[in-house]
Design an enzyme around this catalytic site. Structure first.
Site, mmCIF file in Angstrom:
data_model
loop_
_atom_site.group_PDB
_atom_site.id
_atom_site.type_symbol
_atom_site.label_atom_id
_atom_site.label_comp_id
_atom_site.label_asym_id
_atom_site.label_seq_id
_atom_site.Cartn_x
_atom_site.Cartn_y
_atom_site.Cartn_z
ATOM 1 N N TRP A 195 0.967 -1.188 -0.059
ATOM 2 C CA TRP A 195 0.039 0.066 -0.045
ATOM 3 C C TRP A 195 0.963 1.228 0.338
ATOM 4 C CZ3 TRP A 195 -0.624 4.269 3.272
ATOM 5 C CH2 TRP A 195 -1.609 5.044 2.835
ATOM 6 N N HIS A 196 1.956 1.231 0.822
ATOM 7 C CA HIS A 196 2.882 2.332 0.931
ATOM 8 C C HIS A 196 3.597 2.533 -0.286
ATOM 9 C CE1 HIS A 196 2.138 2.003 5.170
ATOM 10 N NE2 HIS A 196 2.546 3.421 4.996
ATOM 11 N N GLY A 197 3.869 1.445 -1.285
ATOM 12 C CA GLY A 197 4.420 1.878 -2.613
ATOM 13 C C GLY A 197 4.824 1.024 -3.349
ATOM 14 N N PHE A 237 2.154 8.339 -1.516
ATOM 15 C CA PHE A 237 1.499 7.084 -1.083
ATOM 16 C C PHE A 237 0.165 6.977 -1.295
ATOM 17 C CE2 PHE A 237 4.797 7.420 2.509
ATOM 18 C CZ PHE A 237 6.087 7.063 1.990
#
Length: 503
Positions: free
Chosen positions: A328-330, A503
């Site tokens: 999810w963050h990247g 993000f």
């Protein structure tokens, strides 16, 4: 549009507040919603007008799906089947849009590496906040298809999705905690207590971003650009700088978002609760990015079986949550590795082999360690994991670990400290340049140490939310907020975006 910008503070925010309360004062409630949604879309499209098409398509798609579900008669034998079709469609459409904009190039890049193909990357520009408003709408569609949510008027739904304080970087809000507040007419009247607390919390968040996060960023950005020339002590300084930048930046945004919500008499959920006080990784994730953890627990962990199907299944589900959190963050393997690290650490914590004395009395553990030792281990491990979170490649992250254990000293620490050439110490710098130029490097080093000590002091003090909600708004708080606001406004020439915009 940035919270930490002149146009937001002096033009956008006064306009939207006057318009919102003005329309509500004359009981033009639908017009007030329309105005707030329109202003929120201006706020969003200010960065790039092309982003508006993405969010509007996303809103229209989800609302249409919700509307179609109303056409299935109650008690119909086909209702369950159509709800499943709706759920699959909602998941496919929302995650498909997110995949295309955020993960397409990452996927194609890895296909090319694995199979020796040469598919062209599209270099797609990531729309701001897409991870946040996608999850926000996913929660609604999932609950809608499972019969836990009703269908709302279009303007209410648009206002829920686009409400500008939380639109770009959270907190990730749920429909049942926001829409009812907009439907409550009593909340549309100015509330002096809520408004004053909102201003105070906004200013504290602004100070965390402008005065602390952006200052630590000077050292962190320089240090990560010099990854292969750092020694051990400079690596420690760089990762501490990034750790504090990340915390003060993201928690500062969340504080500002909650504060802005209170100015509109809308309560947004707490997103940070002093995570750097945590004495275990599990406790850390109960305090850091709380609304993201809530989403994954509610819509992934529990549907997978949670802890209802035995301990082994619970540990596997926990690991999967953190793997997804990393993604999810990247779209990069560095984020995946970061998620795997935390998944393993939380699984280990859940095994209950080591407990924290005075913190986990209800959980039986074979061994117990003092809280202070748990804090040192937790803070250290989280900072080490940031090597992967911040580095642009796995090679860069590995190099930082090598630097850390090298035992070398090359004086790079002075170069890192010298990045603190900020306007607040302009007079001191000018004096040193004339009187003792050779001493300037030591002054910067002392200033860097002072900043680190200040950061450690602040993380153990009541956080911004606690300071705002506990006690009355005294004259001392008002004076402090006024001074901080003026200081921040004078520093806005160094305006920077928020880290979680990426993000």
């Amino acid at each position: 549009m940035l919270f930490n910008s002149y146009i937001f503070i002096f033009i956008f925010l006064p306009l939207v507040l006057v318009g919102w309360y003005g329309f509500n004062h004359y009981k033009k409630y639908r017009l007030a919603n329309f105005f707030l949604a329109g202003m929120s879309l201006w706020f969003y499209g200010y960065f790039n007008i092309n982003y508006l098409a993405v969010i509007l398509v996303s809103i229209g798609m989800n609302y249409l799906l919700s509307y179609l579900l109303t056409k299935i008669p109650e008690g119909s034998s086909h209702r369950t089947a159509w709800n499943r079709v709706g759920l699959f469609t909602g998941l496919a459409l929302n995650l498909g849009i997110l995949f295309y904009f955020k993960y397409y190039d990452f996927f194609i890049e890895n296909i090319n590496v694995l199979f020796g193909t040469d598919f062209t990357l599209r270099n797609i520009l990531l729309p701001l906040g897409i991870s946040f408003f996608t999850f926000q709408q996913l929660s609604f569609i999932i609950d809608r298809c499972q019969g836990r949510a009703g269908h709302y008027p279009f303007l209410d739904y648009v206002t829920f999705v686009t409400f500008f304080p939380q639109l770009i970087a959270g907190p990730i809000v749920l429909y049942d905690e926001i829409i009812p507040q907009f439907q409550d007419i009593s909340r549309r009247r100015p509330d002096s207590a809520s408004f004053s607390r909102g201003i105070y919390l906004f200013v504290l968040g602004l100070a965390k971003k402008v005065l602390l996060a952006d200052t630590f960023a000077l050292m962190a950005n320089y240090g990560f650009a010099q990854t292969f020339s750092l020694d051990g002590i400079s690596t420690v300084a760089v990762i501490l700088s990034y750790s504090f930048e990340l915390y003060f930046d993201f928690s500062g945004y969340s504080d500002m978002a909650i504060g802005l919500g209170k100015m509109f008499n809308v309560d947004l959920p707490l997103n940070f609760n002093s995570p750097y006080r945590a004495c275990s990784i599990k406790e850390f994730w109960q305090r850091w990015h709380i609304t993201l953890s809530r989403f994954f627990i509610t819509y992934v962990y529990i549907p997978l079986g949670g802890s209802r199907k035995g301990k082994t299944r619970m540990l596997i589900n926990t690991f999967l949550i953190f793997l997804l959190s990393g993604l999810w963050h990247g779209a990069a393997w560095t984020y995946v590795i970061w998620g795997v690290i935390h998944g393993i650490l939380v699984v280990w914590d859940n095994l209950g082999i080591i407990g924290i004395r005075g913190r986990e009395e209800k959980r039986p553990s074979k061994y117990h360690i003092p809280a202070w030792l748990g804090w040192i281990c937790t803070f250290s491990v989280f900072n080490l994991s940031l090597f992967f979170f911040r580095s642009e490649s796995i090679t860069g992250a590995v190099q930082l670990f090598k630097n850390l254990v090298s035992g070398a000293w090359n004086g790079k620490l002075y170069d890192i400290a010298a990045q603190l050439d900020i306007s607040e110490i302009y007079m001191i710098r000018q004096f040193l340049d004339m009187a003792a130029p050779d001493f300037a490097a030591y002054v910067y080093l002392i200033f860097m140490i002072f900043l680190f000590l200040l950061a450690f002091f602040l993380i153990f003090r009541p956080n911004a939310y606690e300071r705002t909600m506990n006690g009355n708004m005294t004259s001392a708080k008002c004076w402090a907020a006024s001074i901080l606001l003026v200081w921040c406004i004078l520093s806005l020439s160094q305006v920077s975006t928020f880290l979680y915009f990426n993000f």
